[in-house]
Design a protein around this motif. Structure first.
Motif, mmCIF file in Angstrom:
data_model
loop_
_atom_site.group_PDB
_atom_site.id
_atom_site.type_symbol
_atom_site.label_atom_id
_atom_site.label_comp_id
_atom_site.label_asym_id
_atom_site.label_seq_id
_atom_site.Cartn_x
_atom_site.Cartn_y
_atom_site.Cartn_z
ATOM 1 N N ARG A 180 16.443 -10.258 -2.212
ATOM 2 C CA ARG A 180 16.706 -11.318 -1.251
ATOM 3 C C ARG A 180 17.246 -12.571 -1.936
ATOM 4 N N HIS A 221 20.897 -12.546 -1.668
ATOM 5 C CA HIS A 221 21.393 -12.964 -0.356
ATOM 6 C C HIS A 221 21.360 -14.492 -0.239
ATOM 7 N N GLY A 244 22.213 -4.753 4.404
ATOM 8 C CA GLY A 244 22.307 -5.459 3.138
ATOM 9 C C GLY A 244 21.741 -4.643 1.994
ATOM 10 N N HIS A 256 29.608 -13.288 -3.002
ATOM 11 C CA HIS A 256 28.878 -12.204 -3.674
ATOM 12 C C HIS A 256 29.655 -11.721 -4.896
#
Length: 235
Positions: free
Chosen positions: A175, A178, A47, A196
């Motif tokens: 994060r 995410h 990621g 995303h």
């Protein structure tokens, strides 16, 4: 201090970091003629996240590349070779025009990216910038690659350990993106990739960093709704 002595100090500092990811970028400043450095993970394996940055501008270099989806770090990982731009002011034939346009607004004269690899695994990249145009000697490039090999191993161990134990959160953590991606995925019943992309498009439209938009999604200040079917009323 001799160049080799500076490199040894940098290598020792990396070893003495005991795997603390927030300390991984600083050793590069010990032996390279650069102003700042960052270490980031990106791609399908770990990621996209800035794990370590020596200053806010180094973090900004990463943020721009993540938000735009282009830049030297992407090219370095794709080619598995360093990208060396010693004078950004004179370059026009690069494959990242949007990033170049934005980065020229910052006090950066040169930028370098080295891929982070572990065997066949693509981990991320190290970005280095200089306030003025500057070149890296073949020896400096070789030494940098030696440190990136150590960093790749540290980051992989960190990711595997984090799967069982909450890991270290860095100043430049992404994060939130995410987490927001997961929320948009649920709101729109779409894929993670498309969720995303929707956050990225909203950030582009509002001329804001993706991280800021993601934090608004998490705070429920922004919510995405599915498009209505033809003939369906919308509220």
């Amino acid at each position: 201090m001799l160049a080799n002595d500076s490199f040894q100090l940098a290598s020792d500092a990396l070893s003495e970091s005991h795997g603390r990811v927030s300390e991984l970028a600083r050793p590069f400043l010990r032996f390279l003629p650069v102003s700042g450095a960052s270490v980031s993970t990106f791609g399908s394996l770990l990621g996209s996240e800035t794990m370590s940055a020596t200053d806010a501008l180094a973090g900004r270099v990463d943020e721009l590349q993540f938000d735009l989806g282009e830049g030297p770090c992407w090219d370095a990982l794709a080619s598995k070779r360093p990208v060396l731009e010693s004078d950004l002011g004179t370059r026009t034939d690069v494959s990242w025009p949007a990033f170049l346009q934005e980065i020229r607004k910052e006090p950066i004269g040169a930028i370098f990216a080295f891929p982070l690899l572990f065997g066949p695994l693509e981990i991320g990249a190290v970005d280095l910038y200089s306030a003025t145009p500057v070149s890296l000697s073949p020896q400096q490039q070789e030494q940098t690659q030696a440190l990136t090999a150590i960093i790749s191993r540290i980051l992989l161990h960190h990711a595997l350990n984090e799967a069982d134990t909450p890991g270290e959160t860095t100043t430049f953590s992404r994060r939130s993106i995410h987490q927001a991606t997961g929320m948009v995925l649920a709101q729109l019943d779409t894929t993670a990739e498309d969720a995303h992309l929707i956050i990225r498009a909203r950030a582009y439209a509002e001329n804001r960093p993706m991280l800021a938009v993601a934090e608004d999604v998490i705070a429920r200040k922004i919510r995405f709704s599915p498009l209505a079917e033809p003939g369906e009323d919308t509220q």
